[in-house]
Design an enzyme around this catalytic site. Sequence first.
Site, mmCIF file in Angstrom:
data_model
loop_
_atom_site.group_PDB
_atom_site.id
_atom_site.type_symbol
_atom_site.label_atom_id
_atom_site.label_comp_id
_atom_site.label_asym_id
_atom_site.label_seq_id
_atom_site.Cartn_x
_atom_site.Cartn_y
_atom_site.Cartn_z
ATOM 1 N N HIS A 60 -0.931 28.652 -0.716
ATOM 2 C CA HIS A 60 0.436 29.144 -0.491
ATOM 3 C C HIS A 60 0.410 30.659 -0.667
ATOM 4 O O HIS A 60 0.455 31.145 -1.791
ATOM 5 C CB HIS A 60 1.399 28.528 -1.511
ATOM 6 C CG HIS A 60 1.457 27.032 -1.465
ATOM 7 N ND1 HIS A 60 2.400 26.348 -0.741
ATOM 8 C CD2 HIS A 60 0.687 26.084 -2.050
ATOM 9 C CE1 HIS A 60 2.214 25.041 -0.886
ATOM 10 N NE2 HIS A 60 1.175 24.856 -1.675
ATOM 11 N N ARG A 62 2.698 32.620 0.431
ATOM 12 C CA ARG A 62 4.085 33.034 0.130
ATOM 13 C C ARG A 62 4.757 33.961 1.141
ATOM 14 O O ARG A 62 5.770 34.603 0.810
ATOM 15 C CB ARG A 62 4.155 33.710 -1.255
ATOM 16 C CG ARG A 62 3.601 32.877 -2.422
ATOM 17 C CD ARG A 62 4.356 31.615 -2.633
ATOM 18 N NE ARG A 62 4.030 30.947 -3.898
ATOM 19 C CZ ARG A 62 4.276 29.661 -4.118
ATOM 20 N NH1 ARG A 62 4.818 28.904 -3.171
ATOM 21 N NH2 ARG A 62 3.979 29.123 -5.276
ATOM 22 N N ASN A 92 5.764 25.953 3.366
ATOM 23 C CA ASN A 92 6.999 25.924 2.559
ATOM 24 C C ASN A 92 7.416 27.340 2.175
ATOM 25 O O ASN A 92 7.540 27.695 1.013
ATOM 26 C CB ASN A 92 6.820 25.062 1.299
ATOM 27 C CG ASN A 92 5.672 25.517 0.430
ATOM 28 O OD1 ASN A 92 4.705 26.090 0.911
ATOM 29 N ND2 ASN A 92 5.765 25.277 -0.865
ATOM 30 N N LYS A 142 2.501 19.472 7.474
ATOM 31 C CA LYS A 142 2.676 19.156 6.055
ATOM 32 C C LYS A 142 3.940 18.340 5.885
ATOM 33 O O LYS A 142 5.017 18.741 6.341
ATOM 34 C CB LYS A 142 2.780 20.452 5.238
ATOM 35 C CG LYS A 142 2.936 20.245 3.729
ATOM 36 C CD LYS A 142 1.638 19.773 3.096
ATOM 37 C CE LYS A 142 1.763 19.502 1.601
ATOM 38 N NZ LYS A 142 1.840 20.720 0.793
ATOM 39 N N HIS A 177 2.252 15.523 0.885
ATOM 40 C CA HIS A 177 2.510 15.722 -0.541
ATOM 41 C C HIS A 177 3.154 14.418 -0.989
ATOM 42 O O HIS A 177 4.328 14.170 -0.724
ATOM 43 C CB HIS A 177 3.457 16.911 -0.753
ATOM 44 C CG HIS A 177 3.794 17.153 -2.192
ATOM 45 N ND1 HIS A 177 3.461 18.325 -2.840
ATOM 46 C CD2 HIS A 177 4.412 16.379 -3.108
ATOM 47 C CE1 HIS A 177 3.876 18.250 -4.104
ATOM 48 N NE2 HIS A 177 4.464 17.081 -4.281
ATOM 49 N N HIS A 231 -3.837 16.949 -2.883
ATOM 50 C CA HIS A 231 -3.874 17.006 -4.360
ATOM 51 C C HIS A 231 -3.692 15.678 -5.076
ATOM 52 O O HIS A 231 -2.769 15.506 -5.846
ATOM 53 C CB HIS A 231 -2.879 18.042 -4.893
ATOM 54 C CG HIS A 231 -1.528 18.067 -4.230
ATOM 55 N ND1 HIS A 231 -0.754 16.950 -4.039
ATOM 56 C CD2 HIS A 231 -0.823 19.104 -3.710
ATOM 57 C CE1 HIS A 231 0.371 17.307 -3.451
ATOM 58 N NE2 HIS A 231 0.355 18.597 -3.229
ATOM 59 N N ASP A 304 -4.714 24.348 -3.792
ATOM 60 C CA ASP A 304 -3.258 24.379 -3.920
ATOM 61 C C ASP A 304 -2.849 25.676 -4.644
ATOM 62 O O ASP A 304 -1.976 25.664 -5.504
ATOM 63 C CB ASP A 304 -2.730 23.134 -4.646
ATOM 64 C CG ASP A 304 -1.231 22.961 -4.471
ATOM 65 O OD1 ASP A 304 -0.617 23.739 -3.706
ATOM 66 O OD2 ASP A 304 -0.666 22.060 -5.117
ATOM 67 N N HIS A 308 2.927 32.139 -8.988
ATOM 68 C CA HIS A 308 4.249 32.607 -9.407
ATOM 69 C C HIS A 308 4.002 33.691 -10.447
ATOM 70 O O HIS A 308 2.952 33.702 -11.095
ATOM 71 C CB HIS A 308 5.057 31.484 -10.059
ATOM 72 C CG HIS A 308 5.337 30.318 -9.163
ATOM 73 N ND1 HIS A 308 6.293 30.347 -8.175
ATOM 74 C CD2 HIS A 308 4.776 29.078 -9.108
ATOM 75 C CE1 HIS A 308 6.320 29.170 -7.552
ATOM 76 N NE2 HIS A 308 5.397 28.388 -8.090
#
Length: 435
Positions: A60, A62, A92, A142, A177, A231, A304, A308
Site C-alpha cells: 500500500h 498510499r 484502497n 482486490k 481480503h 495474508h 502487506d 501509518h
Amino acid sequence: MSRLSIHNGLVLLNGKFEIKDILIEDEIISKIADSVPKAEQNIDANGLHVFPGFIDAHVHFRVPGAEHKEDWKSGSKAALHGGITTVLDMPNNAPGITTVELLEKKREIVAKDAMVNYGMFFGATAENTDEIRNAERIAGVKVYMGSSTGNLLVDKLKDIEKTFMACKDKDFVAAVHAECEHMISENESALKEETGIGLHNKIRNPEVAAAATKDALELQKKIGNKLHVCHSSTNAELELVKKAKNRGGNISVEVCPHHIFLDESIGEKIGTFSRVNPPIRSRQDQQAVYKHLQNGSVDLVSTDHAPHTVEEKKQDYWKSPSGMPGIETVIPLLLNEASKDAWSLEKIGEWCSNAPARIYGIEKRGALEEGNYADVTIVDMGKEWIVKGADLFSKAKWSAFEGFPLRGSIEYTIVNGEIGFEQGAIKKCSGKEVY
Ligand SMILES: [Zn+2]
C-alpha cells in the site's frame, strides 16, 4: 549501450545456486555464463548470493490520498533498501481505484515517481463489474470481503459472486481480503465498552477469517476463477486452502512476515503499533503459519506493507489505524531464518520472486534468465545487523521488528539494469509498469 557485469556470485538458476557471471546490457540480462567480459560497471559478487529481483505482491504505497503515510518516492526507496524490485500496489486509496478513469489517473501519478517496477490492483465494489470488465493491464482485482483501511467493501455473497464472474471472464486474479464483515460488526458492538490492543484478535478473531475464506473458496469452486487468498494468518484458513487446492483449481495463498514471526504477545511491547488486519494471532497460530510455509503449503510471501505515521498509530485502540510497514525487513527476516536452516535460500527465491511472477502473470521477470529484464538482488549472508525503525526509508519510521538481530543483508538492488541500491545508499533508477 550501458553495460553492467556481475562476477563470481552464487547465482540462483532454475532453483539452484551456481557460481556464474552475469552480463547486463541496457535493461536486459544478455548473458549468464562461467565468465563474461568486464563492462563499464562491474560488481564483484564473490561470496554473495544473487537472486532474481524480489517481487512484493501486496503493498500500500498510499497514492493518491494519503501521501503523508507513504508516496512513490519514499515507498520506492524502502523497496530498494529491502531488495524488492517490483511491487503490486493495492487500490484502497482515497478515492478507491474502482473505475478505469481513476486507474488511468493513478497510473499517470505513479509513473512519475516510481523507482521500482509496479503493477496495480483494481478495487471491487458491490456494483462495478462493468468497470472490472473494461479494465486492462492490471495485477488483479482486490476484493475486501471485510472492511479495512479505505472504504472498499463487497460483503454480500451475491456481489462477491458477480465480481468473481467478471474476473473469470477477464482471466483476472481475484485477490481476497478474507474477513467476514458482519461477524466483525457484531463483535465490535459486543465489545465497544472495552479497549486495549488485546481486543483486536477478539473482534477480528480466527473464526472471522475462516468464515470468509470458506465462502471465497466455495464461490471459487462454483465459478472457477483465479483466486488468491491474501495474508492468511491462522491454521484454520491455511487448512481450508490446502483442502481446496487438493481438489484442483486456480487457488493460491500468501502469508506475511508479521504473521510468520510475531504472536500476540507483541501487543504488550508495542501496543496499538501491532494493530493490523488480520490481527497478529496466538502463538499457536503463528507457529502454524510458520510450519505451513516450511511445509510448502504456502505459495508466496508478501508484506502487506501498510505504513501509518507514529502519531496515528499511538492513538487509543479504537482510533489507531490497522497496518504496519514491512517492505524493508521481509527479505532479511526470511534470510535470517535460512541462516538458521529453517528453510533454504532457494525457497526465498521461489516465494518472493518466481511465485509472484507466475501467479500474477508478470512477464520476463521473477527469474534470472537471458532475455529477461535485469532485476537482480545481491545478498551478503555473512553480514549481521539490527532493525532500527528510524533508519528505514519508509515514511513510517517505525518497525514492529525493532531491535531484531538479523543475519543476511541486501547489498545491491538492480532495477531494469540500473543499480538502485548499493551497500546502504539509494541511487537513481526508474521503474516500469509490468503490465
Ligand atoms: Zn493489504
